[in-house]
Design an enzyme around this catalytic site. Structure first.
Site, mmCIF file in Angstrom:
data_model
loop_
_atom_site.group_PDB
_atom_site.id
_atom_site.type_symbol
_atom_site.label_atom_id
_atom_site.label_comp_id
_atom_site.label_asym_id
_atom_site.label_seq_id
_atom_site.Cartn_x
_atom_site.Cartn_y
_atom_site.Cartn_z
ATOM 1 N N ARG A 100 -14.597 -53.864 -2.082
ATOM 2 C CA ARG A 100 -15.455 -53.056 -1.198
ATOM 3 C C ARG A 100 -16.373 -52.139 -1.999
ATOM 4 O O ARG A 100 -17.570 -52.053 -1.722
ATOM 5 C CB ARG A 100 -14.609 -52.233 -0.226
ATOM 6 C CG ARG A 100 -13.926 -53.083 0.838
ATOM 7 C CD ARG A 100 -13.054 -52.248 1.732
ATOM 8 N NE ARG A 100 -12.040 -51.578 0.909
ATOM 9 C CZ ARG A 100 -11.271 -50.590 1.316
ATOM 10 N NH1 ARG A 100 -11.379 -50.121 2.543
ATOM 11 N NH2 ARG A 100 -10.371 -50.061 0.517
ATOM 12 N N ASN B 162 -12.140 -54.101 4.831
ATOM 13 C CA ASN B 162 -10.963 -54.958 4.750
ATOM 14 C C ASN B 162 -10.554 -55.371 6.155
ATOM 15 O O ASN B 162 -10.642 -54.570 7.091
ATOM 16 C CB ASN B 162 -9.787 -54.221 4.099
ATOM 17 C CG ASN B 162 -9.941 -54.076 2.606
ATOM 18 O OD1 ASN B 162 -10.760 -54.738 1.976
ATOM 19 N ND2 ASN B 162 -9.142 -53.196 2.019
#
Length: 92
Positions: A20, A38
């Site tokens: 990320r 996620n």
């Protein structure tokens, strides 16, 4: 510029490896907006909005930097909404 929005789902070893943060950092180099997050099943979702070729370049950079963690990529178009997304960030 023809505005496009896509949902891209990456699977593999993509959680717990900085996916990320790296994706958000890479997005700064492109004219894209959206987010990375996620998913509960261990995959990572990216929603990217911008010019189609610019999204392609952004996704190529993700594959280039993080390809060792990626096993599969699934992409699908999303309807663009008004107003358009304005920045790229990490969602939790």
């Amino acid at each position: 510029m023809a505005l496009e929005r896509r949902r891209i789902v990456f699977s593999g070893r993509v959680q717990g490896v900085g996916f990320r943060a790296t994706t958000s950092w890479l997005a700064r180099g492109f004219e894209v907006a959206g987010y990375v997050r996620n998913l509960p099943d261990g995959r990572v979702e990216v929603v990217a909005e911008g010019d189609g070729p610019e999204i392609d370049r952004f996704l190529d950079s993700i594959r280039s930097d993080l390809g060792g963690f990626i096993r599969d990529v699934a992409s699908s178009p999303l309807p663009t909404e008004t107003p358009p997304l304005e920045e790229f960030g990490v969602r939790y």
